[in-house]
Write an enzyme that holds these catalytic residues in place. Structure first.
Site, PDB file in Angstrom:
ATOM      1  N   PHE A 113       0.855  -1.180   0.000  1.00 10.21           N
ATOM      2  CA  PHE A 113       0.000   0.000   0.000  1.00 10.21           C
ATOM      3  C   PHE A 113       0.899   1.241   0.000  1.00 10.21           C
ATOM      4  O   PHE A 113       1.857   1.312   0.765  1.00 10.21           O
ATOM      5  CB  PHE A 113      -0.913  -0.004   1.232  1.00 10.21           C
ATOM      6  N   ASP A 200       2.437  -6.003   7.208  1.00  9.20           N
ATOM      7  CA  ASP A 200       1.247  -5.161   7.279  1.00  9.20           C
ATOM      8  C   ASP A 200       0.038  -6.072   7.042  1.00  9.20           C
ATOM      9  O   ASP A 200      -0.074  -6.713   5.985  1.00  9.20           O
ATOM     10  CB  ASP A 200       1.344  -4.054   6.227  1.00  9.20           C
ATOM     11  N   TYR A 225     -10.445  -0.984  10.778  1.00 13.19           N
ATOM     12  CA  TYR A 225     -11.703  -0.487  10.190  1.00 13.19           C
ATOM     13  C   TYR A 225     -12.130  -1.275   8.965  1.00 13.19           C
ATOM     14  O   TYR A 225     -13.178  -0.988   8.405  1.00 13.19           O
ATOM     15  CB  TYR A 225     -11.622   1.008   9.861  1.00 13.19           C
ATOM     16  N   LYS A 226     -11.341  -2.257   8.562  1.00 13.23           N
ATOM     17  CA  LYS A 226     -11.712  -3.078   7.411  1.00 13.23           C
ATOM     18  C   LYS A 226     -12.460  -4.324   7.913  1.00 13.23           C
ATOM     19  O   LYS A 226     -13.606  -4.233   8.321  1.00 13.23           O
ATOM     20  CB  LYS A 226     -10.459  -3.420   6.613  1.00 13.23           C
ATOM     21  N   ARG A 372     -12.672  -3.905  -7.385  1.00  8.83           N
ATOM     22  CA  ARG A 372     -12.277  -4.732  -6.252  1.00  8.83           C
ATOM     23  C   ARG A 372     -13.505  -5.101  -5.431  1.00  8.83           C
ATOM     24  O   ARG A 372     -14.310  -4.226  -5.103  1.00  8.83           O
ATOM     25  CB  ARG A 372     -11.296  -3.910  -5.430  1.00  8.83           C
TER      26      ARG A 372
END
Lengths: 413, 413
Positions: A113, A200, A225-226, A372
């Protein structure tokens, strides 16, 4: 036996929406708003400053970390919450390079990312400029002696690990393609070369079984938060292998990571273990929402979750392929090489995602051409998955996306 | 005309408590819990990922920053929210030392909050070790060429500013004594010597009028859970003088501070202006609570607030002095040299504060011997202030604090 109809019932999902974007922001747990309101009115409102002790706010970052730990294969006491993922990457990376002072390369890949790369880039630049400051200006510093951030293709990482590498900084699951790195193999390879590893877990925690301790991972970081459904801007976590925890020295340190925070000593003495990675005052409201979200994981088997995630994603791929055989899959075809998402490529990906959202299927666009879709068995069903595939095919085949309103450039996606 | 009975009515204050600790954690605004619950159920719950655009979460750090700006004398667009105060100190300090590459001293004082010193200490140590890494190992680096954190007594700061100083790192109001630095004079002195200034406003923002732009301050940072009543762990703010904003390069940078965050460029290009100080995903729940708290400031005159704060603190000092003439005042006697708190010293300060809390007067202990009382006109009255002074005198004179239950050492204070 994990009952996913029960976990689904624990979320407040809007009518008429098929949500394939839980890998960007998980939905609202039904109990979260009431839990936060209670914390605010009963703890903050009634206890005021006493809440730090009497409501356990002070120890909340460790308490919540201990609830994350089993989801990522970590030992109790090895995870602490706080800040954001980028801050935790900064701490892990600055600590890791300190632990390998004779080595100069941070190895990452182009599937990482971007924010992780930004953190590494600016840390390297700052240390490099710090070196310029430190050198007697009469003597030129050899330009190749500082740190270097080396970025290779994901499939080249393994071969690129040699004894020049101080630390690998890798995201286990690629945010665009869903490609899953082999954490155990890459960690073993790094260790054989004398390097450290930072993993990560942004797209791993809550998405699939993670086995940090088993793999011997040195550092790990992630957001909540995912797949963990902590809410927008929910705090990050950091893991440090207990073997290293008392040696790790982050360049960013604050009073909550002091051995005796309330002695107000002018000199920083790191707390022992993972506590030293705390920085400032913990975000109590956000951690409270996250605690409500973590309740849903009680009794959920990560192996059952993985199995169901694969069932959903395979069904999605099969249904899309049946109607859109020419649409290129951007994700690995073998489910064991993917995280819990499926991506396709299309030159009009952005407009297609917008048209799908208008039909109630929320997926994500990632530049330049990725559509996605995240699969989250806690609240997503097979019926929804198949319906989403059908709607995707309808939109593409009828060129429903080819309308001006869907073609506006994303400001934020 | 500011009506403090109206602002008081905006807080949910527990019965029977006189709260003199709003300088540690402000009380609950009445509207905050409902506001956060609405954000959670209506925005997060209904909009899901779309909340970033449709509910304005993405721009919230700037929107809230623009509401803090007038409270600290800053220009619109010069303040952004996020992270914690320590993280913002780190960013400001790393950016400032970069802007003065030929200078080697960070000047702070022993009245600064320890966490600021920890941040500076560990940044200096990391840059120093980075320098060791960069140097050709055949050539010894002069040990005195790196950065140095120099800590002097608060009253020695002015004289210590010379042309060796890269940046001053000072907290305007001393967290223990309430001593107020002369921001305008010290900033002018620093600028005359070619140094930059970082002002920590933890005990200033919402406590007294702050005039950053007028003083020409270069950087400022602060928290929002004290006098701004944002709740436990509420996010920090950072100010950068617009003249510097496009030059400031923090060592800690993330994707939200990128010029084009959603281009997912692998290289960090800083956003223009204050936006570059953003790091990761903003804490939406906490920012929403803070927005409710900031509503209370609408129409409040900071000059009227200051006047009332002085009236309350002077009344407190007078009432305590009348009954406890021997109790040493740890704060400056002249109100214009104090922030919005009053501190006294006593060898049994910890036990006295505990005994006072048991009687409903919440103050704070700060090691080793400080009893600290904050004055917050938004919700504190003169009657309460005088009653608190009386109860303090009662406790001290009757030695009510001299009971075993009040003498246990603080775990967290």
């Amino acid at each position: 036996m994990t009952d996913f109809s029960q976990t689904r019932a624990a979320f407040d999902l809007p009518e008429g929406v098929i949500y394939l974007d839980g890998n960007s922001l998980g939905p609202l747990p039904r109990s979260a708003a009431e839990r936060v309101a209670r914390m605010m009115t009963q703890e903050w409102g009634r206890l005021l400053i006493r809440g730090w002790n009497e409501a356990g706010w002070y120890v909340q970052p460790r308490r919540v970390g201990d609830r994350i730990a089993p989801l990522i294969g970590a030992e109790p006491g090895s995870v602490v919450m706080g800040d954001t993922l980028s801050v935790k990457v900064f701490q892990a990376l600055s600590a890791a390079v300190e632990m390998r002072p004779e080595r100069r390369v941070i190895l990452s890949d182009s599937g990482n990312f971007p924010s992780d790369l930004y953190v590494a880039q600016e840390l390297v630049a700052a240390l490099d400029r710090g070196a310029d400051r430190g050198v007697d200006r009469g003597v030129d510093r050899e330009p190749d002696l500082g740190l270097e951030l080396r970025i290779v293709a994901p499939e080249e990482v393994e071969a690129a690990i040699d004894d020049s590498i101080a630390v690998t900084l890798l995201t286990e699951v690629d945010y665009r393609t869903g490609r899953l790195h082999d954490m155990a193999a890459l960690t073993a390879r790094a260790h054989a070369a004398g390097a450290l590893t930072i993993w990560d877990l942004a797209h791993s925690a809550g998405a699939l079984p993670v086995r940090l301790a088993e793999a011997g991972a040195d550092f790990a970081v992630g957001c909540t938060y995912k797949y963990l459904n902590g809410g927008p801007g929910a705090p990050a976590f950091i893991y440090v292998d207990p073997r290293h925890a008392d040696a790790a020295r982050p360049a960013l340190a604050g009073w909550m990571g002091h051995a005796a925070p309330f002695a107000f000593d002018p000199h920083w003495t790191p707390a022992s273990g993972i506590e030293r990675m705390r920085v400032g005052t913990p975000p109590v409201l956000a951690l409270t929402a996250l605690e409500a979200a973590l309740d849903i994981w009680e009794g959920v088997s990560l192996d059952a979750l993985r199995q169901e995630s694969i069932r959903l994603s395979e069904a999605f791929i099969a249904a899309v392929a049946a109607r859109l055989p020419g649409l290129p899959l951007a994700s690995p075809r073998e489910p064991e090489r993917r995280g819990s998402q499926v991506s396709f490529r299309h030159p009009d990906a952005y407009a297609i995602v917008q048209a799908l959202i208008a039909r109630g299927v929320i997926g994500d666009f990632r530049a330049p051409d990725i559509m996605r879709f995240g699969f989250t068995p806690l609240y997503l069903t097979l019926v929804e998955t198949e319906k989403a595939a059908d709607l995707l095919a309808d939109v593409v085949l009828t060129e429903a996306w080819n309308q001006p309103e869907y073609r506006i450039r994303a400001q934020v996606t």
